[in-house]
Design a protein around this motif. Sequence first.
Motif, PDB file in Angstrom:
ATOM      1  N   PRO A  64       0.835  -1.191   0.000  1.00 58.58           N
ATOM      2  CA  PRO A  64       0.000   0.000   0.000  1.00 58.58           C
ATOM      3  C   PRO A  64       0.874   1.247   0.000  1.00 58.58           C
ATOM      4  CG  PRO A  64       0.194  -0.872   2.229  1.00 58.58           C
ATOM      5  CD  PRO A  64       1.038  -1.750   1.347  1.00 58.58           C
ATOM      6  N   HIS A 109      -9.911   3.596  -8.741  1.00 60.82           N
ATOM      7  CA  HIS A 109     -10.161   2.164  -8.517  1.00 60.82           C
ATOM      8  C   HIS A 109      -9.928   1.346  -9.792  1.00 60.82           C
ATOM      9  CE1 HIS A 109     -11.590   3.199  -4.561  1.00 60.82           C
ATOM     10  NE2 HIS A 109     -12.423   4.064  -5.087  1.00 60.82           N
ATOM     11  N   LEU A 122      -2.473   0.813  -4.524  1.00 59.09           N
ATOM     12  CA  LEU A 122      -2.275  -0.460  -3.841  1.00 59.09           C
ATOM     13  C   LEU A 122      -1.795  -1.495  -4.854  1.00 59.09           C
ATOM     14  CD1 LEU A 122      -2.623  -2.310  -1.324  1.00 59.09           C
ATOM     15  CD2 LEU A 122      -4.983  -2.713  -2.100  1.00 59.09           C
ATOM     16  N   GLN A 137      -6.063   4.396  -6.132  1.00 59.06           N
ATOM     17  CA  GLN A 137      -7.087   4.425  -5.098  1.00 59.06           C
ATOM     18  C   GLN A 137      -8.118   5.529  -5.311  1.00 59.06           C
ATOM     19  OE1 GLN A 137      -7.055   1.823  -2.298  1.00 59.06           O
ATOM     20  NE2 GLN A 137      -6.238   1.224  -4.286  1.00 59.06           N
ATOM     21  N   TRP A 185      -2.647   7.912  -4.518  1.00 54.49           N
ATOM     22  CA  TRP A 185      -2.346   6.740  -3.694  1.00 54.49           C
ATOM     23  C   TRP A 185      -2.674   5.479  -4.481  1.00 54.49           C
ATOM     24  CZ3 TRP A 185      -4.975   8.369   1.579  1.00 54.49           C
ATOM     25  CH2 TRP A 185      -4.244   9.422   2.132  1.00 54.49           C
TER      26      TRP A 185
END
Length: 267
Positions: free
Chosen positions: A218, A248, A264, A245, A262
Amino acid sequence: MELKELLFVAIKSAYNGGQEIMEIYDSEFAVELKDDNSPLTEADKRAHLAIMDGLMNTKIPVLSEEGKSIPFEERSAWANMWIVDPLDGTKEFVKRNGEFTVNIALVNEGNPIIGVIYVPVTKVMYFGMKGLGSYKVENYSELDGAPTIDILLEAGIELPMDQDERPFTIVGSRSHMSPETEAFINDAKEEYGEIELISKGSSLKLCMVAEGVADAYPRFAPTMEWDTAAGQGIVNAMGGQVIDQSTHKSMVYNRENLLNNWFLVTK
């Protein structure tokens, strides 16, 4: 050039950049500060020149941390582009802990289709290509210049590697740990029970997920496109994903704002 040829050019260029870095690493080097107060060394500059020299003949434009002032109006017209970080992890370089890399990605319409990451201190070469998969080659410098991709594939280990049973493993930054990252770790503890944390510098964190050594990375703190494009190329090619993030969806490149959202990384 075919995609395999471009991959080979990127691998050789990353290695040559790494050689320049090690000449400085093994000497008494000076450190200056960039406009954002992050460190810059002679190694960044020399690696940048070596890589640009290697990529020049591909006729594909380059976006590099050391040449990031190209206007968006110009680069938005690029269907294909190299994204380069000649020395990712300058802080790790200055600390002399070995956890720095050379990053080269080929991006097509915003998607990394080739990723190459070279670790100069350990001489490990990671690379991935859409349709080919991802590989780790140890002791790259002993391959006598690795004259063909087939020799590299033969010498390499396909990623992800088989892993013994282990706890759910999260890799994080050695230099950056945000409260949001700590919250992600706490949520993982609730879901998986025992978890293991690995701390790594530079783009090695993406390589850990590609290898299968870690399950998630992350990154809820600032990064730039050149920090992640090569690692995402390797992760994507081995079947993993790097999810923005905010959208998505898979993270895309050559945006007007080169600061990443950000993200992941999972395998």
